[in-house]
Design a protein around this motif. Structure first.
Motif, PDB file in Angstrom:
ATOM      1  N   ILE A 117      43.408  41.939  35.946  1.00  0.00           N
ATOM      2  CA  ILE A 117      43.160  40.661  36.615  1.00  0.00           C
ATOM      3  C   ILE A 117      44.476  39.894  36.691  1.00  0.00           C
ATOM      4  N   PRO A 118      44.953  39.552  37.900  1.00  0.00           N
ATOM      5  CA  PRO A 118      46.236  38.848  38.001  1.00  0.00           C
ATOM      6  C   PRO A 118      46.220  37.516  37.248  1.00  0.00           C
ATOM      7  N   VAL A 119      47.370  37.182  36.662  1.00  0.00           N
ATOM      8  CA  VAL A 119      47.527  35.909  35.955  1.00  0.00           C
ATOM      9  C   VAL A 119      47.191  34.743  36.882  1.00  0.00           C
ATOM     10  N   TRP A 120      47.622  34.836  38.145  1.00  0.00           N
ATOM     11  CA  TRP A 120      47.367  33.770  39.117  1.00  0.00           C
ATOM     12  C   TRP A 120      45.876  33.493  39.246  1.00  0.00           C
ATOM     13  N   GLU A 121      45.055  34.541  39.280  1.00  0.00           N
ATOM     14  CA  GLU A 121      43.601  34.344  39.393  1.00  0.00           C
ATOM     15  C   GLU A 121      43.054  33.663  38.142  1.00  0.00           C
ATOM     16  N   GLN A 122      43.587  34.006  36.988  1.00  0.00           N
ATOM     17  CA  GLN A 122      43.146  33.366  35.754  1.00  0.00           C
ATOM     18  C   GLN A 122      43.524  31.881  35.751  1.00  0.00           C
ATOM     19  N   GLN A 123      44.718  31.570  36.258  1.00  0.00           N
ATOM     20  CA  GLN A 123      45.148  30.179  36.338  1.00  0.00           C
ATOM     21  C   GLN A 123      44.299  29.403  37.342  1.00  0.00           C
ATOM     22  N   LEU A 124      43.979  30.044  38.462  1.00  0.00           N
ATOM     23  CA  LEU A 124      43.105  29.384  39.439  1.00  0.00           C
ATOM     24  C   LEU A 124      41.743  29.086  38.836  1.00  0.00           C
ATOM     25  N   SER A 125      41.252  29.970  37.981  1.00  0.00           N
ATOM     26  CA  SER A 125      39.969  29.734  37.323  1.00  0.00           C
ATOM     27  C   SER A 125      40.040  28.485  36.453  1.00  0.00           C
ATOM     28  N   ALA A 126      41.160  28.288  35.751  1.00  0.00           N
ATOM     29  CA  ALA A 126      41.323  27.079  34.938  1.00  0.00           C
ATOM     30  C   ALA A 126      41.359  25.833  35.823  1.00  0.00           C
ATOM     31  N   GLY A 127      42.010  25.937  36.984  1.00  0.00           N
ATOM     32  CA  GLY A 127      42.006  24.819  37.923  1.00  0.00           C
ATOM     33  C   GLY A 127      40.609  24.525  38.432  1.00  0.00           C
ATOM     34  N   ALA A 128      39.835  25.586  38.665  1.00  0.00           N
ATOM     35  CA  ALA A 128      38.451  25.402  39.113  1.00  0.00           C
ATOM     36  C   ALA A 128      37.620  24.706  38.045  1.00  0.00           C
ATOM     37  N   VAL A 129      37.891  24.998  36.776  1.00  0.00           N
ATOM     38  CA  VAL A 129      37.209  24.298  35.675  1.00  0.00           C
ATOM     39  C   VAL A 129      37.483  22.798  35.772  1.00  0.00           C
ATOM     40  N   CYS A 130      38.753  22.442  35.967  1.00  0.00           N
ATOM     41  CA  CYS A 130      39.118  21.028  36.061  1.00  0.00           C
ATOM     42  C   CYS A 130      38.367  20.344  37.200  1.00  0.00           C
ATOM     43  N   MET A 131      38.390  20.972  38.382  1.00  0.00           N
ATOM     44  CA  MET A 131      37.752  20.353  39.545  1.00  0.00           C
ATOM     45  C   MET A 131      36.243  20.248  39.371  1.00  0.00           C
ATOM     46  N   THR A 132      35.642  21.272  38.806  1.00  0.00           N
ATOM     47  CA  THR A 132      34.194  21.247  38.599  1.00  0.00           C
ATOM     48  C   THR A 132      33.803  20.141  37.620  1.00  0.00           C
ATOM     49  N   MET A 133      34.590  19.946  36.594  1.00  0.00           N
ATOM     50  CA  MET A 133      34.303  18.872  35.648  1.00  0.00           C
ATOM     51  C   MET A 133      34.425  17.504  36.310  1.00  0.00           C
TER      52      MET A 133
END
Length: 197
Positions: A117-133
């Motif tokens: 799993i690319p690091v970029w996709e993992q970082q995007l997932s963390a950004g998605a957590v922020c936006m969802t919250m």
């Protein structure tokens, strides 16, 4: 409406209205009350439902509330002491930085290297957590501000709040109520940001 939507009891217009009405509220202009324990748990529960390729859970949370906000302020003041811009006014500002909102949630990105799993996709997932919250807080009647500021990048601060090597702050989510009426900002016209291929 599909059976799936009916099962979830979702109203498309209401959901879209919620998304289209979301706007940030400045952390500098927040007041209490903030979310209580069950409300913050629901906000976090929404956050962990984001896309997560490989089910890696490449993020975690640090909650700053109550006296924890003052302890963070003491860390910030200590970390800038002796730096070029460490006037008494600046140190006092840092002591109060995390006191601006009733609760602050640090979202820590913990992307792992050497995986399919690319690091970029993992970082995007963390950004998605922020936006969802942020959206979840808005849905519950709160205002939220997703920011980083200098303290998200300062090695001494990160060490003091327990980040491990390879972990980064994706954002600090300040949650409360607006002290003043919110003003919307201009948004880009859709045709200026869309290309048909």
């Amino acid at each position: 409406m599909s059976d799936y939507s009916a099962t979830l009891n979702l109203s498309v217009p209401q959901t879209l209205d919620l998304l289209l009405s979301r706007r940030s509220g400045s952390a500098k202009a927040m007041k209490g009350p903030g979310p209580d324990a069950s409300q913050i748990r629901r906000i976090l529960a929404a956050g962990v439902r984001v896309p997560d390729h490989g089910k890696l859970t490449p993020w975690r949370f640090i909650i700053f509330e109550g006296e924890g906000r003052a302890r963070m302020g003491a860390i910030l003041a200590e970390c800038i002491a002796g730096e070029r811009d460490s006037s008494p006014e600046r140190i006092e500002l840092e002591r109060g930085r995390f006191m601006r909102a009733p609760i602050v949630v640090g979202v820590v990105s913990r992307a792992r290297e050497m995986l399919p799993i690319p690091v970029w996709e993992q970082q995007l997932s963390a950004g998605a957590v922020c936006m969802t919250m942020v959206i979840a807080a808005h849905a519950m009647g709160f205002v939220a501000n997703w920011i980083t500021e200098w303290c998200a990048y300062h090695p001494k601060v990160l060490e003091r709040i327990g980040l491990k090597p390879g972990e980064r702050i994706a954002g600090f989510i300040y949650i409360g109520h607006p002290a003043d009426p919110l003003e919307d900002r201009p948004r880009p016209a859709i045709e200026t940001v869309v290309t048909n291929f």
